[in-house]
Design a protein around this motif. Structure first.
Motif, PDB file in Angstrom:
ATOM      1  N   LEU A 130      28.898  -9.701  68.792  1.00  0.00           N
ATOM      2  CA  LEU A 130      28.762 -10.995  69.453  1.00  0.00           C
ATOM      3  C   LEU A 130      29.546 -12.055  68.694  1.00  0.00           C
ATOM      4  CD1 LEU A 130      24.903 -10.882  70.051  1.00  0.00           C
ATOM      5  CD2 LEU A 130      26.686 -10.472  71.784  1.00  0.00           C
ATOM      6  N   ALA A 131      29.895 -13.104  69.398  1.00  0.00           N
ATOM      7  CA  ALA A 131      30.490 -14.260  68.723  1.00  0.00           C
ATOM      8  C   ALA A 131      29.486 -14.814  67.722  1.00  0.00           C
ATOM      9  CB  ALA A 131      30.875 -15.322  69.743  1.00  0.00           C
ATOM     10  N   TYR A 132      29.975 -15.279  66.582  1.00  0.00           N
ATOM     11  CA  TYR A 132      29.075 -15.805  65.557  1.00  0.00           C
ATOM     12  C   TYR A 132      28.341 -17.044  66.040  1.00  0.00           C
ATOM     13  CZ  TYR A 132      27.662 -17.995  61.143  1.00  0.00           C
ATOM     14  OH  TYR A 132      26.951 -18.601  60.130  1.00  0.00           O
ATOM     15  N   LEU A 133      29.048 -17.940  66.742  1.00  0.00           N
ATOM     16  CA  LEU A 133      28.460 -19.192  67.216  1.00  0.00           C
ATOM     17  C   LEU A 133      28.665 -19.349  68.717  1.00  0.00           C
ATOM     18  CD1 LEU A 133      29.798 -21.636  64.467  1.00  0.00           C
ATOM     19  CD2 LEU A 133      27.508 -20.640  64.592  1.00  0.00           C
ATOM     20  N   VAL A 134      27.638 -19.802  69.407  1.00  0.00           N
ATOM     21  CA  VAL A 134      27.765 -20.095  70.841  1.00  0.00           C
ATOM     22  C   VAL A 134      26.957 -21.335  71.186  1.00  0.00           C
ATOM     23  CG1 VAL A 134      28.178 -17.698  71.560  1.00  0.00           C
ATOM     24  CG2 VAL A 134      25.825 -18.565  71.418  1.00  0.00           C
ATOM     25  N   ASP A 135      27.448 -22.099  72.145  1.00  0.00           N
ATOM     26  CA  ASP A 135      26.656 -23.166  72.746  1.00  0.00           C
ATOM     27  C   ASP A 135      25.749 -22.543  73.804  1.00  0.00           C
ATOM     28  OD1 ASP A 135      27.643 -25.397  71.350  1.00  0.00           O
ATOM     29  OD2 ASP A 135      29.365 -25.589  72.704  1.00  0.00           O
ATOM     30  N   THR A 136      24.543 -23.061  73.952  1.00  0.00           N
ATOM     31  CA  THR A 136      23.627 -22.539  74.975  1.00  0.00           C
ATOM     32  C   THR A 136      23.271 -23.647  75.960  1.00  0.00           C
ATOM     33  OG1 THR A 136      21.729 -23.009  73.525  1.00  0.00           O
ATOM     34  CG2 THR A 136      22.662 -20.788  73.459  1.00  0.00           C
ATOM     35  N   TYR A 137      23.006 -23.230  77.194  1.00  0.00           N
ATOM     36  CA  TYR A 137      22.745 -24.172  78.273  1.00  0.00           C
ATOM     37  C   TYR A 137      21.521 -23.725  79.061  1.00  0.00           C
ATOM     38  CZ  TYR A 137      27.591 -25.431  77.258  1.00  0.00           C
ATOM     39  OH  TYR A 137      28.748 -25.814  76.633  1.00  0.00           O
ATOM     40  N   ASP A 138      20.865 -24.688  79.688  1.00  0.00           N
ATOM     41  CA  ASP A 138      19.743 -24.332  80.556  1.00  0.00           C
ATOM     42  C   ASP A 138      20.273 -23.974  81.951  1.00  0.00           C
ATOM     43  OD1 ASP A 138      20.299 -26.712  81.914  1.00  0.00           O
ATOM     44  OD2 ASP A 138      18.687 -27.829  80.946  1.00  0.00           O
ATOM     45  N   LYS A 139      19.369 -23.669  82.874  1.00  0.00           N
ATOM     46  CA  LYS A 139      19.778 -23.204  84.201  1.00  0.00           C
ATOM     47  C   LYS A 139      20.523 -24.269  84.997  1.00  0.00           C
ATOM     48  CE  LYS A 139      15.289 -24.349  86.277  1.00  0.00           C
ATOM     49  NZ  LYS A 139      14.121 -23.803  87.033  1.00  0.00           N
ATOM     50  N   ASP A 140      20.366 -25.539  84.579  1.00  0.00           N
ATOM     51  CA  ASP A 140      21.058 -26.624  85.268  1.00  0.00           C
ATOM     52  C   ASP A 140      22.401 -26.972  84.615  1.00  0.00           C
ATOM     53  OD1 ASP A 140      18.964 -26.977  87.128  1.00  0.00           O
ATOM     54  OD2 ASP A 140      17.839 -28.137  85.641  1.00  0.00           O
ATOM     55  N   GLY A 141      22.757 -26.200  83.584  1.00  0.00           N
ATOM     56  CA  GLY A 141      24.027 -26.446  82.914  1.00  0.00           C
ATOM     57  C   GLY A 141      23.982 -27.487  81.825  1.00  0.00           C
ATOM     58  N   ASN A 142      22.797 -27.889  81.411  1.00  0.00           N
ATOM     59  CA  ASN A 142      22.660 -28.870  80.341  1.00  0.00           C
ATOM     60  C   ASN A 142      22.659 -28.183  78.986  1.00  0.00           C
ATOM     61  OD1 ASN A 142      22.261 -31.128  82.171  1.00  0.00           O
ATOM     62  ND2 ASN A 142      20.215 -30.271  82.558  1.00  0.00           N
ATOM     63  N   LEU A 143      23.390 -28.740  78.035  1.00  0.00           N
ATOM     64  CA  LEU A 143      23.458 -28.162  76.697  1.00  0.00           C
ATOM     65  C   LEU A 143      22.094 -28.203  76.030  1.00  0.00           C
ATOM     66  CD1 LEU A 143      25.476 -27.101  74.449  1.00  0.00           C
ATOM     67  CD2 LEU A 143      25.435 -29.452  73.593  1.00  0.00           C
ATOM     68  N   THR A 144      21.659 -27.065  75.482  1.00  0.00           N
ATOM     69  CA  THR A 144      20.361 -26.997  74.813  1.00  0.00           C
ATOM     70  C   THR A 144      20.474 -26.807  73.306  1.00  0.00           C
ATOM     71  OG1 THR A 144      20.236 -24.611  75.256  1.00  0.00           O
ATOM     72  CG2 THR A 144      19.230 -26.099  76.875  1.00  0.00           C
ATOM     73  N   GLY A 145      21.662 -26.494  72.820  1.00  0.00           N
ATOM     74  CA  GLY A 145      21.823 -26.324  71.380  1.00  0.00           C
ATOM     75  C   GLY A 145      22.853 -25.271  71.026  1.00  0.00           C
ATOM     76  N   VAL A 146      22.906 -24.963  69.743  1.00  0.00           N
ATOM     77  CA  VAL A 146      23.826 -23.958  69.202  1.00  0.00           C
ATOM     78  C   VAL A 146      23.025 -22.774  68.714  1.00  0.00           C
ATOM     79  CG1 VAL A 146      25.537 -23.475  67.391  1.00  0.00           C
ATOM     80  CG2 VAL A 146      25.519 -25.715  68.536  1.00  0.00           C
ATOM     81  N   ARG A 147      23.539 -21.578  68.921  1.00  0.00           N
ATOM     82  CA  ARG A 147      22.875 -20.377  68.436  1.00  0.00           C
ATOM     83  C   ARG A 147      23.807 -19.625  67.497  1.00  0.00           C
ATOM     84  NH1 ARG A 147      18.134 -19.691  71.009  1.00  0.00           N
ATOM     85  NH2 ARG A 147      17.882 -17.507  70.466  1.00  0.00           N
ATOM     86  N   VAL A 148      23.187 -18.952  66.512  1.00  0.00           N
ATOM     87  CA  VAL A 148      23.912 -18.259  65.446  1.00  0.00           C
ATOM     88  C   VAL A 148      23.618 -16.769  65.532  1.00  0.00           C
ATOM     89  CG1 VAL A 148      24.325 -18.159  62.964  1.00  0.00           C
ATOM     90  CG2 VAL A 148      23.554 -20.298  64.011  1.00  0.00           C
ATOM     91  N   SER A 149      24.646 -15.946  65.479  1.00  0.00           N
ATOM     92  CA  SER A 149      24.469 -14.503  65.584  1.00  0.00           C
ATOM     93  C   SER A 149      23.559 -13.976  64.482  1.00  0.00           C
ATOM     94  CB  SER A 149      25.820 -13.790  65.512  1.00  0.00           C
ATOM     95  OG  SER A 149      25.648 -12.397  65.442  1.00  0.00           O
ATOM     96  N   ALA A 150      22.626 -13.099  64.862  1.00  0.00           N
ATOM     97  CA  ALA A 150      21.733 -12.479  63.881  1.00  0.00           C
ATOM     98  C   ALA A 150      22.483 -11.552  62.946  1.00  0.00           C
ATOM     99  CB  ALA A 150      20.629 -11.708  64.617  1.00  0.00           C
TER     100      ALA A 150
END
Length: 244
Positions: A130-150
């Motif tokens: 997986l990519a090390y870093l990704v932006d995450t979004y809710d179902k409406d396309g709003n940014l919810t934060g950043v996630r870091v690969s385990a």
């Protein structure tokens, strides 16, 4: 017989004098813009960019993006500690990519964005990592934060202290320059190693000089002595110029 309008026109001699004056004022600027950059400018630019590059290297290759305390992995990712990320001036992965493009050329950044830091690695059998870093979004396309690969940092590097007072320009052209700098590399066990590193600056498409190659380094205990010279590998190549 000339008209009044004709009398207001500058004479041919006056026009030539004006053109000569414009040429005299503009030509030096043209020559400077088309010529090779001064060493002092390149050294100053490298000193300006190195701390910024080291901060990014630490975030992406050494310490890593902090995970939210007490969080659990979901689909291979932990939520990032957004407060810690904000301390670096970032709230999204897009912010990090934008900072990369302030420090490195578009050519380098385009390739870097395809690396495992920002992109999944896909092989013949499908996604390999997986990519090390990704932006995450809710179902409406709003940014919810950043996630870091385990899985952690895809390419682990070591901490580097660049001795900027040793920077030297070794080669330059109108659009590219190479510099050398002494550096102390420290691995996770606290072992240190003094090395000489080559840095590359290039004139970007927007007319700004930026790094055009990586600035991170890796401690190499097996093949380099304390002064940064090769020992048992490739004895014909005496100086160490690459970062790893």
């Amino acid at each position: 017989m000339g008209t009044r309008a004709d009398s207001r026109r500058p004479s041919r001699r006056a026009r030539w004098v004006l053109l000569g004056l414009i040429f005299t004022l503009v030509m030096p600027l043209f020559l400077v813009s088309c010529g090779e950059p001064e060493d002092d400018f390149l050294l100053s630019r490298a000193r300006e960019l190195l701390p910024q590059a080291q901060e990014m290297d630490d975030l992406l290759f050494i310490s890593g993006v902090p995970q939210k305390t007490g969080s659990e992995a979901e689909n291979g990712y932990y939520p990032a500690d957004m407060d810690a990320l904000a301390a670096f001036g970032f709230s999204t992965v897009a912010d990090i990519k934008a900072r990369v493009r302030e420090i490195w050329t578009a050519r380098y950044a385009d390739g870097f964005e395809k690396s495992a830091v920002f992109s999944a690695v896909v092989g013949s059998a499908g996604i390999e990592s997986l990519a090390y870093l990704v932006d995450t979004y809710d179902k409406d396309g709003n940014l919810t934060g950043v996630r870091v690969s385990a899985a952690g940092i895809p390419t682990q590097m070591d901490r580097v202290l660049y001795h900027t007072d040793t920077l030297q320009v070794t080669w330059k052209s109108k659009k590219t320059a190479r510099l050398t700098v002494s550096a102390t590399v420290t691995n996770g066990e606290g072992d240190t190693q003094d090395r000489e590193r080559e840095l590359t600056l290039a004139l970007d498409s927007d007319g700004v000089w930026r790094f055009d190659a990586s600035t991170y380094m890796k401690y190499r205990k097996d093949h380099y002595d304390a002064t940064g010279y090769l020992t048992d590998m490739y004895p014909e190549k005496r100086r160490v110029y690459n970062g790893i």
